[in-house]
Scaffold this motif. Sequence first.
Motif, PDB file in Angstrom:
ATOM      1  N   GLN A 105      62.893  -5.530 -37.019  1.00  0.00           N
ATOM      2  CA  GLN A 105      63.640  -6.783 -36.958  1.00  0.00           C
ATOM      3  C   GLN A 105      62.928  -7.835 -37.794  1.00  0.00           C
ATOM      4  N   GLN A 106      63.708  -8.800 -38.262  1.00  0.00           N
ATOM      5  CA  GLN A 106      63.147  -9.845 -39.118  1.00  0.00           C
ATOM      6  C   GLN A 106      63.867 -11.158 -38.850  1.00  0.00           C
ATOM      7  N   ARG A 107      63.075 -12.227 -38.747  1.00  0.00           N
ATOM      8  CA  ARG A 107      63.612 -13.561 -38.511  1.00  0.00           C
ATOM      9  C   ARG A 107      63.545 -14.379 -39.795  1.00  0.00           C
ATOM     10  N   THR A 108      64.596 -15.164 -40.036  1.00  0.00           N
ATOM     11  CA  THR A 108      64.660 -16.015 -41.219  1.00  0.00           C
ATOM     12  C   THR A 108      65.154 -17.394 -40.807  1.00  0.00           C
ATOM     13  N   SER A 109      64.561 -18.431 -41.355  1.00  0.00           N
ATOM     14  CA  SER A 109      64.991 -19.807 -41.088  1.00  0.00           C
ATOM     15  C   SER A 109      64.981 -20.575 -42.404  1.00  0.00           C
ATOM     16  N   ILE A 110      65.317 -21.871 -42.326  1.00  0.00           N
ATOM     17  CA  ILE A 110      65.302 -22.688 -43.543  1.00  0.00           C
ATOM     18  C   ILE A 110      63.871 -22.941 -44.015  1.00  0.00           C
ATOM     19  N   HIS A 111      62.911 -22.632 -43.147  1.00  0.00           N
ATOM     20  CA  HIS A 111      61.509 -22.874 -43.501  1.00  0.00           C
ATOM     21  C   HIS A 111      60.828 -21.646 -44.085  1.00  0.00           C
ATOM     22  N   GLU A 112      61.118 -20.457 -43.527  1.00  0.00           N
ATOM     23  CA  GLU A 112      60.403 -19.267 -43.970  1.00  0.00           C
ATOM     24  C   GLU A 112      61.145 -18.008 -43.546  1.00  0.00           C
ATOM     25  N   THR A 113      60.724 -16.891 -44.159  1.00  0.00           N
ATOM     26  CA  THR A 113      61.169 -15.556 -43.751  1.00  0.00           C
ATOM     27  C   THR A 113      59.961 -14.820 -43.204  1.00  0.00           C
ATOM     28  N   SER A 133      68.362 -16.908 -38.605  1.00  0.00           N
ATOM     29  CA  SER A 133      69.037 -15.641 -38.355  1.00  0.00           C
ATOM     30  C   SER A 133      68.018 -14.594 -37.929  1.00  0.00           C
ATOM     31  N   VAL A 134      68.509 -13.587 -37.212  1.00  0.00           N
ATOM     32  CA  VAL A 134      67.697 -12.444 -36.794  1.00  0.00           C
ATOM     33  C   VAL A 134      68.467 -11.183 -37.173  1.00  0.00           C
ATOM     34  N   THR A 135      67.831 -10.288 -37.905  1.00  0.00           N
ATOM     35  CA  THR A 135      68.455  -9.019 -38.287  1.00  0.00           C
ATOM     36  C   THR A 135      67.644  -7.865 -37.697  1.00  0.00           C
ATOM     37  N   LYS A 136      68.352  -6.885 -37.147  1.00  0.00           N
ATOM     38  CA  LYS A 136      67.712  -5.723 -36.550  1.00  0.00           C
ATOM     39  C   LYS A 136      68.402  -4.462 -37.081  1.00  0.00           C
ATOM     40  N   SER A 137      67.634  -3.412 -37.249  1.00  0.00           N
ATOM     41  CA  SER A 137      68.193  -2.110 -37.630  1.00  0.00           C
ATOM     42  C   SER A 137      67.452  -1.031 -36.855  1.00  0.00           C
ATOM     43  N   TYR A 138      68.145   0.077 -36.528  1.00  0.00           N
ATOM     44  CA  TYR A 138      67.525   1.111 -35.701  1.00  0.00           C
ATOM     45  C   TYR A 138      68.257   2.430 -35.906  1.00  0.00           C
ATOM     46  N   LYS A 139      67.576   3.533 -35.638  1.00  0.00           N
ATOM     47  CA  LYS A 139      68.157   4.872 -35.809  1.00  0.00           C
ATOM     48  C   LYS A 139      67.291   5.891 -35.094  1.00  0.00           C
ATOM     49  N   ASN A 140      67.868   7.045 -34.785  1.00  0.00           N
ATOM     50  CA  ASN A 140      67.148   8.194 -34.230  1.00  0.00           C
ATOM     51  C   ASN A 140      68.162   9.261 -33.809  1.00  0.00           C
ATOM     52  N   PRO A 141      67.738  10.514 -33.681  1.00  0.00           N
ATOM     53  CA  PRO A 141      68.661  11.590 -33.311  1.00  0.00           C
ATOM     54  C   PRO A 141      68.732  11.817 -31.808  1.00  0.00           C
ATOM     55  N   SER A 196      73.249 -14.998 -36.313  1.00  0.00           N
ATOM     56  CA  SER A 196      72.940 -16.192 -37.102  1.00  0.00           C
ATOM     57  C   SER A 196      73.373 -17.454 -36.356  1.00  0.00           C
ATOM     58  N   PHE A 197      72.661 -18.564 -36.663  1.00  0.00           N
ATOM     59  CA  PHE A 197      72.930 -19.865 -36.048  1.00  0.00           C
ATOM     60  C   PHE A 197      72.716 -20.936 -37.112  1.00  0.00           C
ATOM     61  N   LYS A 198      73.664 -21.903 -37.170  1.00  0.00           N
ATOM     62  CA  LYS A 198      73.537 -22.969 -38.171  1.00  0.00           C
ATOM     63  C   LYS A 198      74.144 -24.252 -37.628  1.00  0.00           C
ATOM     64  N   GLN A 199      73.491 -25.393 -37.915  1.00  0.00           N
ATOM     65  CA  GLN A 199      74.018 -26.710 -37.570  1.00  0.00           C
ATOM     66  C   GLN A 199      74.063 -27.575 -38.821  1.00  0.00           C
ATOM     67  N   GLU A 200      75.157 -28.324 -38.969  1.00  0.00           N
ATOM     68  CA  GLU A 200      75.303 -29.237 -40.102  1.00  0.00           C
ATOM     69  C   GLU A 200      75.897 -30.548 -39.604  1.00  0.00           C
ATOM     70  N   SER A 201      75.433 -31.650 -40.181  1.00  0.00           N
ATOM     71  CA  SER A 201      75.977 -32.956 -39.811  1.00  0.00           C
ATOM     72  C   SER A 201      76.286 -33.818 -41.024  1.00  0.00           C
TER      73      SER A 201
END
Length: 409
Positions: free
Chosen positions: A235-243, A198-206, A183-188
């Motif tokens: 994986q999925q990207r999310t911002s203040i504008h959209e998911t 933000s970017v979220t990733k998930s993965y699995k395998n045997p 995740s990344f955020k800027q505030e002023s």
Amino acid sequence: MKKLFLIMGLGILLSLQLYAGNSIFSYEGYPVRFFCKDIYSLGMGDVGSTDSFRPNNGFANPALHNRTASTLFSTGMVMGYTRYSSDFDTLGVKHFTDNSLDLPYFSLSVPYKKHRFGFQFNSYASGLVKNQLAFKDSNNVTVTEYQSMDRYMYRADLIYNILLGKLSLGVSGNFLLGHENRSFKQESGSGIFNTAESVTKSYKNPTATFGIIDTGDWYSVGMHYTLGANLKGEQQRTSIHETELATDYEMEVPSQFAAGLTLLPRKYFKLAMDLSYEDWSGISDNYVQSYKIGIGAAYEPQKEQYYSKLGKVPYRGGLSWRKLPFKDSSGNEINELSLSLGLTLPLKRDVNRVDFGFQYTRRGDLTTNKLRDDAFMLMVGFTGFDIITKAADRKAPREIPVAEDIKAW
């Protein structure tokens, strides 16, 4: 049997709720790694993949065969503090200390004649870091920037091994699953620089591991090999504008080769050495061949001497060196050095014990990498607690028959 499943479920649940191991290098890869060994081994330089001379519940090598007739349950905790250090020309030397808590493993081993069946759940690899930076823009507005990385990979094993004389053969089915949240955020406060993504990733395998151990009166030597795996997820990207819509994601894990040697050079003393190798260089230009080598020594008197004086308590120590599988942001390799100490407090039953350990780890170098971790970890492990082959309770009151008075005819 209900008690068995309850303990297994509780161990897994606790593992999933704990924090990841902390490191300032978490943005580049998985800096914190457990090699499927128990707390005893972690207090001895992280060695012991072939230590067949004790109730060993760290099934890095699935061929580990405990020769007792007891069912073995084991778990542990690693807790402490990690101090981050950075040295950049624009900011100078900065320090920050964070705490962490982890359950590196939960294992269960059940004997049947010359066979053993086991289950193990590991906090396999992790990396957690957060940072915050404040600066002024060209209009003298203070901007605060927040970044975080949360990486965690688990490994669940189903284990089988068989004892053939001095030789032990083992195989385990391994299931890897993990996530990566950045995740990344800027505030002023002005509304101009306020942004978040933000970017979220998930993965699995045997995958699978094969092992072999040869044990004699004074030595135990063996090796094991884990197949590489292509972990798949999304994986999925999310911002203040959209998911955005989730997309397919793949992460490749290379094969691993490891070998170990355990020696009993003299009465009450033990020496051990482990080597592990993984070739990550073919996965990414930022990855390299990774090595880890550890060496340790232990003093283990006979159990009847444990309680005579503190000096007779089993204790151990060791050190390990590791080259991490990835480079830093400037393309430099990262090395890790660990020193550890441990002791054992045996309990009443033969296989039951509590292991304590302390580990100091330095990861990275300020001169070369401009970043460094100094981790101070207290380790506690519990082994034994046979919940299946428990002896029958013969203390309950019972009716004693009265002798029959037989009269002579």
